[in-house]
Design a protein around this motif. Structure first.
Motif, PDB file in Angstrom:
ATOM      1  N   LEU A 148       0.833  -1.190   0.000  1.00  0.00           N
ATOM      2  CA  LEU A 148       0.000   0.000   0.000  1.00  0.00           C
ATOM      3  C   LEU A 148       0.870   1.242   0.000  1.00  0.00           C
ATOM      4  CD1 LEU A 148      -2.681  -1.098   2.626  1.00  0.00           C
ATOM      5  CD2 LEU A 148      -2.816  -1.237   0.141  1.00  0.00           C
ATOM      6  N   SER A 149       0.427   2.235  -0.750  1.00  0.00           N
ATOM      7  CA  SER A 149       1.175   3.485  -0.833  1.00  0.00           C
ATOM      8  C   SER A 149       0.329   4.627  -0.280  1.00  0.00           C
ATOM      9  CB  SER A 149       1.577   3.763  -2.290  1.00  0.00           C
ATOM     10  OG  SER A 149       2.460   4.861  -2.368  1.00  0.00           O
ATOM     11  N   ASN A 150       0.977   5.756  -0.023  1.00  0.00           N
ATOM     12  CA  ASN A 150       0.306   6.899   0.594  1.00  0.00           C
ATOM     13  C   ASN A 150      -0.350   7.784  -0.465  1.00  0.00           C
ATOM     14  OD1 ASN A 150       3.050   7.382  -0.175  1.00  0.00           O
ATOM     15  ND2 ASN A 150       2.994   9.379   0.852  1.00  0.00           N
ATOM     16  N   ASP A 151      -1.590   8.226  -0.173  1.00  0.00           N
ATOM     17  CA  ASP A 151      -2.311   9.119  -1.080  1.00  0.00           C
ATOM     18  C   ASP A 151      -1.933  10.583  -0.877  1.00  0.00           C
ATOM     19  OD1 ASP A 151      -3.723   7.050  -2.302  1.00  0.00           O
ATOM     20  OD2 ASP A 151      -5.345   7.137  -0.831  1.00  0.00           O
ATOM     21  N   TYR A 152      -1.322  10.871   0.281  1.00  0.00           N
ATOM     22  CA  TYR A 152      -1.000  12.251   0.611  1.00  0.00           C
ATOM     23  C   TYR A 152       0.440  12.338   1.110  1.00  0.00           C
ATOM     24  CZ  TYR A 152      -6.101  12.282   0.745  1.00  0.00           C
ATOM     25  OH  TYR A 152      -7.419  12.111   0.433  1.00  0.00           O
ATOM     26  N   ASP A 153       0.992  13.564   1.037  1.00  0.00           N
ATOM     27  CA  ASP A 153       2.302  13.789   1.644  1.00  0.00           C
ATOM     28  C   ASP A 153       2.208  13.524   3.138  1.00  0.00           C
ATOM     29  OD1 ASP A 153       2.999  14.646  -0.849  1.00  0.00           O
ATOM     30  OD2 ASP A 153       3.231  16.766  -0.326  1.00  0.00           O
ATOM     31  N   GLY A 154       3.292  12.996   3.704  1.00  0.00           N
ATOM     32  CA  GLY A 154       3.318  12.770   5.149  1.00  0.00           C
ATOM     33  C   GLY A 154       4.721  12.506   5.626  1.00  0.00           C
ATOM     34  N   PRO A 155       4.965  12.688   6.939  1.00  0.00           N
ATOM     35  CA  PRO A 155       6.314  12.476   7.482  1.00  0.00           C
ATOM     36  C   PRO A 155       6.651  10.993   7.601  1.00  0.00           C
ATOM     37  CG  PRO A 155       4.813  13.029   9.253  1.00  0.00           C
ATOM     38  CD  PRO A 155       4.031  13.160   7.977  1.00  0.00           C
ATOM     39  N   CYS A 156       7.862  10.631   7.223  1.00  0.00           N
ATOM     40  CA  CYS A 156       8.332   9.248   7.372  1.00  0.00           C
ATOM     41  C   CYS A 156       8.417   8.906   8.854  1.00  0.00           C
ATOM     42  CB  CYS A 156       9.691   9.085   6.718  1.00  0.00           C
ATOM     43  SG  CYS A 156      10.435   7.445   6.949  1.00  0.00           S
ATOM     44  N   ALA A 157       7.893   7.736   9.237  1.00  0.00           N
ATOM     45  CA  ALA A 157       7.893   7.318  10.630  1.00  0.00           C
ATOM     46  C   ALA A 157       9.290   7.035  11.161  1.00  0.00           C
ATOM     47  CB  ALA A 157       7.016   6.081  10.808  1.00  0.00           C
ATOM     48  N   VAL A 158      10.292   6.914  10.279  1.00  0.00           N
ATOM     49  CA  VAL A 158      11.660   6.641  10.708  1.00  0.00           C
ATOM     50  C   VAL A 158      12.497   7.912  10.745  1.00  0.00           C
ATOM     51  CG1 VAL A 158      13.809   5.431  10.140  1.00  0.00           C
ATOM     52  CG2 VAL A 158      11.613   4.248   9.936  1.00  0.00           C
ATOM     53  N   CYS A 159      12.530   8.655   9.623  1.00  0.00           N
ATOM     54  CA  CYS A 159      13.438   9.806   9.538  1.00  0.00           C
ATOM     55  C   CYS A 159      12.744  11.146   9.709  1.00  0.00           C
ATOM     56  CB  CYS A 159      14.210   9.790   8.223  1.00  0.00           C
ATOM     57  SG  CYS A 159      13.166  10.123   6.766  1.00  0.00           S
ATOM     58  N   GLY A 160      11.427  11.161   9.584  1.00  0.00           N
ATOM     59  CA  GLY A 160      10.691  12.403   9.762  1.00  0.00           C
ATOM     60  C   GLY A 160      10.593  13.265   8.531  1.00  0.00           C
ATOM     61  N   ALA A 161      11.357  12.992   7.483  1.00  0.00           N
ATOM     62  CA  ALA A 161      11.295  13.788   6.252  1.00  0.00           C
ATOM     63  C   ALA A 161       9.990  13.500   5.513  1.00  0.00           C
ATOM     64  CB  ALA A 161      12.492  13.472   5.373  1.00  0.00           C
ATOM     65  N   VAL A 162       9.563  14.452   4.713  1.00  0.00           N
ATOM     66  CA  VAL A 162       8.299  14.317   3.996  1.00  0.00           C
ATOM     67  C   VAL A 162       8.400  13.207   2.940  1.00  0.00           C
ATOM     68  CG1 VAL A 162       6.688  15.463   2.413  1.00  0.00           C
ATOM     69  CG2 VAL A 162       7.625  16.697   4.372  1.00  0.00           C
ATOM     70  N   VAL A 163       7.380  12.366   2.904  1.00  0.00           N
ATOM     71  CA  VAL A 163       7.262  11.328   1.879  1.00  0.00           C
ATOM     72  C   VAL A 163       6.214  11.805   0.881  1.00  0.00           C
ATOM     73  CG1 VAL A 163       6.798   8.903   1.409  1.00  0.00           C
ATOM     74  CG2 VAL A 163       7.788   9.573   3.600  1.00  0.00           C
TER      75      VAL A 163
END
Length: 287
Positions: A8-23
């Protein structure tokens, strides 16, 4: 995540649960978080789910446990018959029974994977009342010491077994013990409670594989009992919140957890069993 499951992939931008950078939307990997919500990861940060680490915890899982399993003609609690039964104890107890179900017209339901035919049970088994009396005594002695009886999918095993005791004139353990059939530990209920959002099947074969528990002959009562015993010990060692519960509290909590789980996994039987009356034999429906 099971092999071959869609990622499954993300439909919206969001912070990575590991590094915090925007995905950026559409580039990440979605996974259930520990509280049930979704978390997004960069693909290089998304690790495959792993079972929890086993810890050196005190608790009920380090006490004397006894696991029970049965092989039957089917899954109809009031109708089907026990063909074999096995108990395995953490103290080395090991007992097996094969039951002669009698000469009436019986047949095993299609798809039963234990490999015990009616003909073999009649030829090699001991009379059902004799075997059931021995089994009831073993279970009663263990529970009278207030030690946990470990049963995978307890409502179905213990309800069918209760009906078999009554059918053959054997006093069930539930009626021999002042506190009834307790305390019981059901690893299926524990696993569903402790790791409710894990995808995939929750059969004994699948759950033992997840926790890395050996399970040599799925469907065989002796192998299932041995695997269930070790699985209970591993689950207790993996979740401190479960390990710290006393045996009476663990039993009582499972009644509530099973009731909650039954809203999603429909089960008409109570936990740990329903006191049904035995019914006459009926041929199982065709496959």
């Amino acid at each position: 995540m099971s092999a071959g499951a869609p990622r499954l992939s993300n439909d919206y931008d969001g912070p990575c649960a590991v590094c915090g950078a925007v995905v950026p939307a559409g580039t990440g990997v979605l996974r259930h978080g520990p509280t049930g919500g979704w978390e997004v990861f960069h693909p290089e940060h998304a690790r495959e789910p792993q079972p929890p680490r086993r810890r050196d915890l005190p608790g009920w899982h380090r006490r004397r446990l006894m696991a029970l399993d049965i092989a039957t003609t089917g899954n109809r609690a009031a109708v089907d018959r026990v063909l074999t039964a096995a108990v395995r104890g953490s103290d080395g107890t090991s007992r097996d029974w094969m039951l002669d179900p009698g000469s009436n017209l019986l047949s095993a339901a299609p798809g039963k994977g234990h490999g015990v035919t009616i003909e073999r049970a009649r030829a090699e088994g001991v009379p059902a009342p004799e075997a059931l009396e021995e089994l009831a005594g073993v279970l009663t002695d263990h529970l009278a010491a207030k030690e946990l009886l470990v049963v995978w999918f307890a409502p179905h095993v213990l309800t069918l077994l209760h009906a078999e005791f009554l059918r053959h004139g054997v006093t069930p353990p539930a009626d021999r013990l002042p506190a009834g059939l307790a305390p019981v530990c059901d690893p299926l209920v524990l696993d569903r409670h402790a790791d409710r959002y894990r995808p995939g099947r929750r059969s004994l074969e699948a759950v033992t594989a997840w926790y890395g528990v050996p399970h040599e002959r799925p469907g065989d009562a002796a192998s299932d009992a041995a695997a269930t015993l070790l699985l209970a010990q591993v689950i207790g060692a993996s979740y401190p919140a479960l390990a710290r519960l006393s045996r009476p509290v663990l039993h009582a909590e499972q009644v509530l957890w099973h009731a909650d789980q039954s809203r999603h996994h429909r089960d008409p039987l109570d936990w740990p069993f329903t006191a049904v009356q035995p019914l006459p034999w009926q041929d199982p429906p065709p496959a």
